[in-house]
Design a protein around this motif. Sequence first.
Motif, mmCIF file in Angstrom:
data_model
loop_
_atom_site.group_PDB
_atom_site.id
_atom_site.type_symbol
_atom_site.label_atom_id
_atom_site.label_comp_id
_atom_site.label_asym_id
_atom_site.label_seq_id
_atom_site.Cartn_x
_atom_site.Cartn_y
_atom_site.Cartn_z
ATOM 1 N N LEU A 1 0.855 -1.175 0.000
ATOM 2 C CA LEU A 1 0.000 0.000 0.000
ATOM 3 C C LEU A 1 0.897 1.232 0.000
ATOM 4 C CD1 LEU A 1 -2.615 1.611 0.653
ATOM 5 C CD2 LEU A 1 -2.134 1.136 3.039
ATOM 6 N N ALA A 2 0.652 2.127 -0.928
ATOM 7 C CA ALA A 2 1.431 3.356 -0.958
ATOM 8 C C ALA A 2 0.498 4.538 -0.762
ATOM 9 C CB ALA A 2 2.169 3.482 -2.283
ATOM 10 N N VAL A 3 0.798 5.354 0.198
ATOM 11 C CA VAL A 3 0.037 6.587 0.399
ATOM 12 C C VAL A 3 0.932 7.712 -0.109
ATOM 13 C CG1 VAL A 3 -1.039 8.109 2.077
ATOM 14 C CG2 VAL A 3 -1.149 5.646 2.389
ATOM 15 N N LYS A 4 0.504 8.328 -1.187
ATOM 16 C CA LYS A 4 1.357 9.337 -1.812
ATOM 17 C C LYS A 4 0.814 10.743 -1.581
ATOM 18 C CE LYS A 4 3.529 6.606 -5.334
ATOM 19 N NZ LYS A 4 4.037 6.527 -6.672
ATOM 20 N N ILE A 5 1.716 11.610 -1.206
ATOM 21 C CA ILE A 5 1.362 13.016 -1.068
ATOM 22 C C ILE A 5 2.142 13.728 -2.157
ATOM 23 C CG2 ILE A 5 1.449 15.031 0.437
ATOM 24 C CD1 ILE A 5 1.888 12.372 2.522
ATOM 25 N N ARG B 1 3.851 13.598 9.177
ATOM 26 C CA ARG B 1 2.625 13.649 9.969
ATOM 27 C C ARG B 1 1.713 12.463 9.615
ATOM 28 N NH1 ARG B 1 -0.577 17.372 12.951
ATOM 29 N NH2 ARG B 1 1.426 18.381 13.328
ATOM 30 N N PHE C 1 -7.527 -3.264 2.851
ATOM 31 C CA PHE C 1 -7.975 -3.065 1.468
ATOM 32 C C PHE C 1 -8.452 -4.337 0.784
ATOM 33 C CE2 PHE C 1 -5.644 0.683 2.450
ATOM 34 C CZ PHE C 1 -6.409 1.676 1.853
ATOM 35 N N ASP D 1 -9.142 7.626 4.091
ATOM 36 C CA ASP D 1 -8.503 8.540 3.135
ATOM 37 C C ASP D 1 -8.629 9.986 3.614
ATOM 38 O OD1 ASP D 1 -8.244 6.187 1.809
ATOM 39 O OD2 ASP D 1 -9.118 6.866 -0.087
ATOM 40 N N GLN D 2 -9.807 10.286 4.178
ATOM 41 C CA GLN D 2 -10.025 11.649 4.670
ATOM 42 C C GLN D 2 -9.076 11.969 5.831
ATOM 43 O OE1 GLN D 2 -12.103 14.069 3.364
ATOM 44 N NE2 GLN D 2 -10.919 15.322 4.807
ATOM 45 N N TRP E 1 -6.176 10.646 6.325
ATOM 46 C CA TRP E 1 -4.833 10.821 5.773
ATOM 47 C C TRP E 1 -4.676 12.220 5.173
ATOM 48 C CZ3 TRP E 1 -4.800 5.207 3.629
ATOM 49 C CH2 TRP E 1 -4.014 4.392 4.455
ATOM 50 N N SER E 2 -5.738 12.629 4.485
ATOM 51 C CA SER E 2 -5.696 13.960 3.875
ATOM 52 C C SER E 2 -5.597 15.045 4.953
ATOM 53 C CB SER E 2 -6.955 14.156 3.018
ATOM 54 O OG SER E 2 -6.992 15.454 2.516
ATOM 55 N N ASP E 3 -6.382 14.858 6.024
ATOM 56 C CA ASP E 3 -6.351 15.834 7.120
ATOM 57 C C ASP E 3 -4.963 15.869 7.769
ATOM 58 O OD1 ASP E 3 -8.981 16.328 6.634
ATOM 59 O OD2 ASP E 3 -9.762 15.181 8.339
ATOM 60 N N ALA F 1 -2.090 15.108 6.388
ATOM 61 C CA ALA F 1 -1.133 15.728 5.476
ATOM 62 C C ALA F 1 -1.274 17.242 5.510
ATOM 63 C CB ALA F 1 -1.348 15.207 4.056
ATOM 64 N N ASN F 2 -2.503 17.714 5.467
ATOM 65 C CA ASN F 2 -2.714 19.162 5.448
ATOM 66 C C ASN F 2 -2.375 19.811 6.787
ATOM 67 O OD1 ASN F 2 -3.835 20.171 2.732
ATOM 68 N ND2 ASN F 2 -4.843 18.206 3.049
ATOM 69 N N TYR G 1 8.836 18.124 15.326
ATOM 70 C CA TYR G 1 8.254 17.324 16.412
ATOM 71 C C TYR G 1 9.205 17.375 17.605
ATOM 72 C CZ TYR G 1 5.068 15.640 12.887
ATOM 73 O OH TYR G 1 4.121 15.586 11.909
ATOM 74 N N ARG H 1 -3.627 17.124 -1.961
ATOM 75 C CA ARG H 1 -4.370 15.878 -2.160
ATOM 76 C C ARG H 1 -3.485 14.696 -1.809
ATOM 77 N NH1 ARG H 1 -6.371 17.802 -7.910
ATOM 78 N NH2 ARG H 1 -7.746 19.461 -7.206
ATOM 79 N N VAL H 2 -4.132 13.701 -1.276
ATOM 80 C CA VAL H 2 -3.408 12.489 -0.911
ATOM 81 C C VAL H 2 -3.935 11.349 -1.775
ATOM 82 C CG1 VAL H 2 -3.031 10.816 0.938
ATOM 83 C CG2 VAL H 2 -3.004 13.252 1.452
ATOM 84 N N ARG H 3 -3.028 10.619 -2.388
ATOM 85 C CA ARG H 3 -3.434 9.520 -3.261
ATOM 86 C C ARG H 3 -3.059 8.206 -2.581
ATOM 87 N NH1 ARG H 3 -1.231 7.796 -8.338
ATOM 88 N NH2 ARG H 3 0.412 9.339 -8.195
ATOM 89 N N GLU I 1 -2.575 4.224 -3.162
ATOM 90 C CA GLU I 1 -2.424 3.185 -4.184
ATOM 91 C C GLU I 1 -2.244 1.838 -3.508
ATOM 92 O OE1 GLU I 1 0.992 4.127 -6.497
ATOM 93 O OE2 GLU I 1 0.126 5.969 -7.304
#
Lengths: 221, 305
Positions: free
Chosen positions: A3-7, A38, A102, A198-199, A201-203, A205-206, B142, B298-300, B302
């Motif tokens: 699983l890759a979470v990309k920003i 984060r 997933f 996902d939300q 993760w987005s929060d 990151a932001n 941090y 945006r965060v993707r 995969e």
Amino acid sequence: MNLAVKIEVDTATPALRQMLDMLGEEGRGEIVGAMGRRVVRDTSRHVSQWGLSHPNKLGGRRTNYWSGIAAKINPADTLQVDGGTATMTLGGPEMPGITRAFGEVTIVPGTKTPGAKYIPVPANASAYGLRPREIAGLVLFWKGKGQVGGLAQGVAVTRTKNTRKGPKGSKYFRPGLIMFWFADRVTQPQDRSILPSDQQWSDSANAGAAEWVNLQLKKLN
Amino acid sequence: MPSLAQTLSDARSDLPNSLGTADLRKLGANILRQSIFSARMSNATAVQAVREAITGVLSGVKGQSADNVAEARLKLKYIGQALSYDPASGFPGENAEPAEAGSLRDLFSTDRINLILKTQEMMTQGAAKNIWGNEPDALEEYPAWELVRVAAVEVPRGEKRTKAGLVDVPTDAWDSANGRWVAAARESGDGDALRIFEATGRMVARKDSPIWQALGDGAGGYDDCLGNDYEPFAFNSGMGREEVSAGEYEELGGDGRNVGQSGTDFGPDEVAVRKDRFDPDILKALKAGLESGDLKFRVRVEVTP
């Protein structure tokens, strides 16, 4: 499964992209690095808390499996920052089970122990976290004709009459408390809640981005 | 590529020994930090097997997936049998103090092996945390750690099992008014940590605070600690650290500026925080946009088979 979470800066809104361009390559790298960090921290925290809040169904001894996984979710081992992209990669042989978020995971016997035909599933709280070979005096029991049911604690019984299996007065063990059921496969259903949404993760990151900007501004004061 | 924790584990030496926990502690945390050991495990083959078991738990080995403590434990039990270990007398020719079979003093009991593997796993990950948590960016973004429960334990510190059931022992708890955190804060002189705890109940301190070493040294008179400024701090504590961001720390009333490296052997010697590298107007615009929600990253996600 990995699983890759990309920003990615490239997928940001045009206005944001323009501002980031003005920060230069160094700034872009730093801000996505801060966001990635984060995301990693919050993911590790989430997995750890998920583990603590999910005791074994029968209330058996805790193996703290998920605390081990959470410790492996750290910036040094899972975060890669490359230009304008920060990627958190989870899964692989070091984190078995995490991709259950997933998709369902099916465990078949013999993968780790060659020749094994069944997977022992704890039927009793005291069997959790143990292998059958660690419990003395277990006997097989059958659930039907020719079908192995599992393992139970052996209860010593004295034969009261002569039988084909032994003479009167001899001892044998009959199944008592069931400790393990035998399964020819175990399917763990998908559970998205193991990992942040996902939300979330987005929060994360932001929030990481906002805090990085604040930190830079503070340094100027 | 091996993980940071695995690399640290590989760098440690085997330390077969016949010492008890208290005597081991006298060797000093530096030696123990760099060794794979278990109290009274004098057989070199057994210690080597513990090393392999830890590797199995951290990274997975043939026939065992990572974090499969049960499989690692079973292998160790086989080694114990192969070495003719007997809890009553120890390894052949050793004439060790007798241990009750199945107890924590029995080197190959389920509970003992669980304790060894979990403690070593947490210590290795904790040491790794002191490296990645001490990188310059990490210290800046941090600056603090928070002590939290990361693993469940049967009887947490602060409770005691008696014949009448579990009873509270507040002085042994991590987070009570007269417990370990407060004792460590007082003994190390970390007034900020004490103030944050009293105001919020959270166990938060700067990464460079001496409170972490005090916790590991058993400040307050606790004799179950491991001598390290990283988790698990004490045997079977289930406690670990999470990073606290600069903003979060500030909200708690802490000052996260100019945090230096922590006091272990790991990490950089000096951390320099650079300033004035970015245009303040752009930073201000970014801040406003992110706060209003007009700008959003945006965060993707995969998933690859």
